[in-house]
Design an enzyme around this catalytic site. Sequence first.
Site, PDB file in Angstrom:
ATOM      1  N   ARG A 159     -63.611  -6.994 -82.620  1.00  0.00           N
ATOM      2  CA  ARG A 159     -64.751  -6.142 -83.524  1.00  0.00           C
ATOM      3  C   ARG A 159     -64.299  -4.929 -84.427  1.00  0.00           C
ATOM      4  O   ARG A 159     -63.402  -4.494 -83.448  1.00  0.00           O
ATOM      5  CB  ARG A 159     -66.181  -5.492 -82.628  1.00  0.00           C
ATOM      6  CG  ARG A 159     -66.864  -5.468 -84.056  1.00  0.00           C
ATOM      7  CD  ARG A 159     -68.413  -4.060 -82.821  1.00  0.00           C
ATOM      8  NE  ARG A 159     -69.195  -4.025 -83.276  1.00  0.00           N
ATOM      9  CZ  ARG A 159     -70.151  -3.019 -83.097  1.00  0.00           C
ATOM     10  NH1 ARG A 159     -70.187  -2.773 -81.907  1.00  0.00           N
ATOM     11  NH2 ARG A 159     -71.259  -2.261 -83.791  1.00  0.00           N
ATOM     12  N   LEU A 160     -64.959  -5.216 -85.776  1.00  0.00           N
ATOM     13  CA  LEU A 160     -64.471  -3.812 -86.436  1.00  0.00           C
ATOM     14  C   LEU A 160     -65.705  -3.569 -86.739  1.00  0.00           C
ATOM     15  O   LEU A 160     -66.471  -3.508 -87.635  1.00  0.00           O
ATOM     16  CB  LEU A 160     -63.364  -4.107 -87.800  1.00  0.00           C
ATOM     17  CG  LEU A 160     -62.853  -2.679 -88.895  1.00  0.00           C
ATOM     18  CD1 LEU A 160     -62.325  -1.850 -87.975  1.00  0.00           C
ATOM     19  CD2 LEU A 160     -62.587  -3.551 -89.803  1.00  0.00           C
ATOM     20  N   SER A 161     -66.104  -2.276 -86.717  1.00  0.00           N
ATOM     21  CA  SER A 161     -67.895  -1.714 -86.003  1.00  0.00           C
ATOM     22  C   SER A 161     -67.768  -0.902 -87.802  1.00  0.00           C
ATOM     23  O   SER A 161     -66.535   0.315 -88.156  1.00  0.00           O
ATOM     24  CB  SER A 161     -67.942  -0.797 -84.854  1.00  0.00           C
ATOM     25  OG  SER A 161     -68.240  -1.017 -84.223  1.00  0.00           O
ATOM     26  N   ILE A 162     -68.780  -1.547 -88.385  1.00  0.00           N
ATOM     27  CA  ILE A 162     -68.914  -1.256 -89.639  1.00  0.00           C
ATOM     28  C   ILE A 162     -70.041  -0.387 -90.218  1.00  0.00           C
ATOM     29  O   ILE A 162     -70.851   0.386 -89.933  1.00  0.00           O
ATOM     30  CB  ILE A 162     -68.232  -1.746 -91.039  1.00  0.00           C
ATOM     31  CG1 ILE A 162     -66.849  -1.312 -91.346  1.00  0.00           C
ATOM     32  CG2 ILE A 162     -68.756  -1.265 -92.140  1.00  0.00           C
ATOM     33  CD1 ILE A 162     -65.866  -2.900 -91.695  1.00  0.00           C
ATOM     34  N   ILE A 163     -71.324  -1.563 -89.754  1.00  0.00           N
ATOM     35  CA  ILE A 163     -72.660  -1.525 -90.485  1.00  0.00           C
ATOM     36  C   ILE A 163     -73.615  -0.754 -88.794  1.00  0.00           C
ATOM     37  O   ILE A 163     -74.190  -0.074 -89.498  1.00  0.00           O
ATOM     38  CB  ILE A 163     -73.249  -2.652 -90.377  1.00  0.00           C
ATOM     39  CG1 ILE A 163     -72.566  -3.675 -91.772  1.00  0.00           C
ATOM     40  CG2 ILE A 163     -74.478  -2.314 -91.011  1.00  0.00           C
ATOM     41  CD1 ILE A 163     -73.058  -4.988 -92.100  1.00  0.00           C
ATOM     42  N   ASN A 186     -67.592 -13.354 -88.210  1.00  0.00           N
ATOM     43  CA  ASN A 186     -67.095 -11.812 -88.706  1.00  0.00           C
ATOM     44  C   ASN A 186     -67.145 -12.128 -90.557  1.00  0.00           C
ATOM     45  O   ASN A 186     -67.001 -13.369 -91.639  1.00  0.00           O
ATOM     46  CB  ASN A 186     -65.237 -13.204 -88.671  1.00  0.00           C
ATOM     47  CG  ASN A 186     -64.711 -12.406 -89.911  1.00  0.00           C
ATOM     48  OD1 ASN A 186     -64.245 -11.483 -90.205  1.00  0.00           O
ATOM     49  ND2 ASN A 186     -63.128 -13.261 -90.686  1.00  0.00           N
ATOM     50  N   CYS A 219     -62.481  -8.290 -88.576  1.00  0.00           N
ATOM     51  CA  CYS A 219     -63.242  -8.408 -87.147  1.00  0.00           C
ATOM     52  C   CYS A 219     -62.508 -10.204 -86.852  1.00  0.00           C
ATOM     53  O   CYS A 219     -62.081 -10.708 -87.835  1.00  0.00           O
ATOM     54  CB  CYS A 219     -64.863  -9.592 -87.325  1.00  0.00           C
ATOM     55  SG  CYS A 219     -65.417  -7.710 -86.563  1.00  0.00           S
ATOM     56  N   ASP A 246     -76.159  -7.363 -89.136  1.00  0.00           N
ATOM     57  CA  ASP A 246     -76.140  -7.942 -90.451  1.00  0.00           C
ATOM     58  C   ASP A 246     -75.605  -9.277 -89.441  1.00  0.00           C
ATOM     59  O   ASP A 246     -76.404 -10.221 -89.575  1.00  0.00           O
ATOM     60  CB  ASP A 246     -75.183  -8.090 -91.342  1.00  0.00           C
ATOM     61  CG  ASP A 246     -73.617  -7.920 -91.085  1.00  0.00           C
ATOM     62  OD1 ASP A 246     -73.274  -7.926 -90.087  1.00  0.00           O
ATOM     63  OD2 ASP A 246     -73.092  -7.893 -91.859  1.00  0.00           O
ATOM     64  N   GLU A 256     -69.585 -10.065 -93.836  1.00  0.00           N
ATOM     65  CA  GLU A 256     -70.368  -8.911 -94.411  1.00  0.00           C
ATOM     66  C   GLU A 256     -71.349  -9.645 -95.086  1.00  0.00           C
ATOM     67  O   GLU A 256     -70.747 -10.507 -96.116  1.00  0.00           O
ATOM     68  CB  GLU A 256     -69.915  -7.917 -95.402  1.00  0.00           C
ATOM     69  CG  GLU A 256     -70.739  -6.574 -95.855  1.00  0.00           C
ATOM     70  CD  GLU A 256     -69.872  -6.119 -96.429  1.00  0.00           C
ATOM     71  OE1 GLU A 256     -70.452  -5.224 -96.876  1.00  0.00           O
ATOM     72  OE2 GLU A 256     -68.503  -5.459 -96.789  1.00  0.00           O
TER      73      GLU A 256
END
Length: 161
Positions: free
Chosen positions: A48-52, A74, A2, A98, A76
Amino acid sequence: MCGIAGIIGSQSLDGYPTVMAMTTMLVHRGPNAGKVSIFPGAVLGHRRLSIIDISSRAAQPMISADGRHAIVYNGEIYNYRELRRNLEDSYSFRSESDTEVLLAAWRRWGEDCLSRINGMFAFCIYDLQKRKIFLARDRFGKKPLKYHYHQGEFIFGSEIK
């Protein structure tokens, strides 16, 4: 990964093209989505880097349920599930992210939320009523946060370029 960017200040509405350019330069940090939002006194952007939570409900800039606060983030939060359980009695969550847990934690505990968070992060929360920001990063600086104040504008981003 992110990426975040923003301009806060008297000329921030004119900053939309600048924040768009900033987030475009961060596309390598967040290839899944990007958005820039204009608020009274601020322009906030996110890549955005979509993970959760990969749904659109977790898109950023994210606005609190009551519309008072906006967040770009940005990182985790490793203990976000535990924090969420502690916050569910006072915050109505709309996503599984999160990001929203971080926003709810800040709304409940203010800057004391930082002592409760376990993770790596850089974020900006903007209070639309008071037109104030809360900007923070993790203790070790694993998630970068660069900033500059110039001619009444506070400018920040994940990268200096």
